[in-house]
Write a protein that holds these residues in place. Structure first.
Motif, PDB file in Angstrom:
ATOM      1  N   SER A   1     -16.300 -15.843 -38.984  1.00 39.66           N
ATOM      2  CA  SER A   1     -17.176 -16.546 -38.036  1.00 39.66           C
ATOM      3  C   SER A   1     -17.202 -15.831 -36.684  1.00 39.66           C
ATOM      4  N   ILE A   2     -16.023 -15.454 -36.194  1.00 44.02           N
ATOM      5  CA  ILE A   2     -15.960 -14.760 -34.901  1.00 44.02           C
ATOM      6  C   ILE A   2     -16.669 -13.415 -34.992  1.00 44.02           C
ATOM      7  N   LEU A   3     -16.333 -12.616 -36.004  1.00 42.16           N
ATOM      8  CA  LEU A   3     -16.906 -11.271 -36.100  1.00 42.16           C
ATOM      9  C   LEU A   3     -18.408 -11.329 -36.341  1.00 42.16           C
ATOM     10  N   GLY A   4     -18.870 -12.253 -37.182  1.00 42.31           N
ATOM     11  CA  GLY A   4     -20.312 -12.395 -37.406  1.00 42.31           C
ATOM     12  C   GLY A   4     -21.049 -12.756 -36.126  1.00 42.31           C
ATOM     13  N   THR A   5     -20.471 -13.655 -35.350  1.00 41.77           N
ATOM     14  CA  THR A   5     -21.079 -14.042 -34.077  1.00 41.77           C
ATOM     15  C   THR A   5     -21.020 -12.888 -33.082  1.00 41.77           C
ATOM     16  N   LEU A   6     -19.926 -12.145 -33.086  1.00 37.21           N
ATOM     17  CA  LEU A   6     -19.781 -10.993 -32.197  1.00 37.21           C
ATOM     18  C   LEU A   6     -20.819  -9.917 -32.526  1.00 37.21           C
ATOM     19  N   VAL A   7     -21.077  -9.697 -33.808  1.00 37.53           N
ATOM     20  CA  VAL A   7     -22.111  -8.739 -34.219  1.00 37.53           C
ATOM     21  C   VAL A   7     -23.463  -9.175 -33.657  1.00 37.53           C
ATOM     22  N   LYS A   8     -23.804 -10.436 -33.848  1.00 38.74           N
ATOM     23  CA  LYS A   8     -25.084 -10.963 -33.350  1.00 38.74           C
ATOM     24  C   LYS A   8     -25.171 -10.827 -31.833  1.00 38.74           C
ATOM     25  N   MET A   9     -24.109 -11.209 -31.138  1.00 39.79           N
ATOM     26  CA  MET A   9     -24.080 -11.121 -29.682  1.00 39.79           C
ATOM     27  C   MET A   9     -24.187  -9.667 -29.217  1.00 39.79           C
ATOM     28  N   SER A  10     -23.546  -8.760 -29.943  1.00 34.60           N
ATOM     29  CA  SER A  10     -23.608  -7.345 -29.556  1.00 34.60           C
ATOM     30  C   SER A  10     -25.039  -6.834 -29.636  1.00 34.60           C
TER      31      SER A  10
ATOM     32  N   ILE B   1     -15.776  -5.381 -22.357  1.00 38.68           N
ATOM     33  CA  ILE B   1     -17.151  -5.654 -21.946  1.00 38.68           C
ATOM     34  C   ILE B   1     -17.275  -7.138 -21.602  1.00 38.68           C
ATOM     35  N   LYS B   2     -17.909  -7.428 -20.503  1.00 30.79           N
ATOM     36  CA  LYS B   2     -17.954  -8.800 -19.985  1.00 30.79           C
ATOM     37  C   LYS B   2     -18.805  -9.736 -20.830  1.00 30.79           C
ATOM     38  N   THR B   3     -19.819  -9.220 -21.517  1.00 33.70           N
ATOM     39  CA  THR B   3     -20.774 -10.087 -22.209  1.00 33.70           C
ATOM     40  C   THR B   3     -20.409 -10.415 -23.652  1.00 33.70           C
ATOM     41  N   CYS B   4     -19.483  -9.744 -24.248  1.00 35.99           N
ATOM     42  CA  CYS B   4     -19.194  -9.924 -25.675  1.00 35.99           C
ATOM     43  C   CYS B   4     -17.728 -10.268 -25.882  1.00 35.99           C
ATOM     44  N   ARG B   5     -17.393 -11.520 -25.580  1.00 38.90           N
ATOM     45  CA  ARG B   5     -16.025 -12.031 -25.704  1.00 38.90           C
ATOM     46  C   ARG B   5     -16.117 -13.435 -26.276  1.00 38.90           C
ATOM     47  N   LEU B   6     -15.438 -13.667 -27.361  1.00 47.25           N
ATOM     48  CA  LEU B   6     -15.537 -14.959 -28.030  1.00 47.25           C
ATOM     49  C   LEU B   6     -14.170 -15.526 -28.379  1.00 47.25           C
ATOM     50  N   VAL B   7     -14.117 -16.848 -28.456  1.00 49.85           N
ATOM     51  CA  VAL B   7     -12.950 -17.531 -29.002  1.00 49.85           C
ATOM     52  C   VAL B   7     -13.422 -18.533 -30.043  1.00 49.85           C
TER      53      VAL B   7
END
Length: 166
Positions: free
Chosen positions: A96-105, A46-52
């Motif tokens: 940190s990544i997964l928590g932010t990914l949850v919020k972004m999702s 998915i284009k909108t939910c990608r983090l580093v």
């Protein structure tokens, strides 16, 4: 460590691919046996939910969502991928990544996140639990590694408390 969680771009691919390969090499992070090309990876996520997680010009870890189905009724359901560089594991970067990914999702309308985690990958199972995922089942001997070894997969999901509750 003063890293930042940022949106992944094409320029991050070399660092992302390196960490992905480290996950493959553990034998318990994925059934994937080789790194896909950027185009294949890009088209499957998915284009909108990608983090580093980034420290200067280094990628410490990454997370992204993939669609679970092309059917419109599953538009709010996605599968999580998360990988942390071997030298940065156990330092809270995954949380940190997964928590932010949850919020972004949730900001992008996803009501369910799911993960299929190789049973021996205890660290990933615990990480997901710490971010609100629950175990919903086990698929026994569902994946066979290239060496012939079979693995069970723990199915986990997280339902949003704010999206899709009506």
């Amino acid at each position: 460590m003063d890293y930042k969680i940022e949106e992944m771009t094409h320029k991050d691919w070399d660092g992302v691919a390196k960490i992905y390969l480290q996950g493959i090499d553990t034998g318990k992070a994925t059934f994937q046996t080789e790194i896909p090309s950027w185009n294949d990876w890009n088209n499957g996520h998915i284009k909108t939910c990608r983090l580093v997680a980034r420290l200067g010009d280094r990628i410490l870890g990454w997370g992204a969502l993939s669609p679970t189905s092309s059917r419109c009724v599953y538009a709010g359901v996605a599968e999580v991928s998360i990988y942390i560089g071997e030298e940065y594991r156990g330092q809270g970067i995954g949380k940190s990544i997964l928590g932010t990914l949850v919020k972004m999702s949730e900001e992008n309308g996803f009501w369910t996140l799911q993960s299929g985690i190789i049973k021996e990958n205890i660290a990933s199972i615990e990480l997901h639990k710490s971010c609100g995922f629950r175990e919903i089942g086990i698929r026994e001997r569902v994946g066979k590694m290239s060496n012939g070894e079979w693995h069970d997969v723990v199915l986990m999901e997280r339902r949003s408390d704010i999206v899709g509750i009506n």
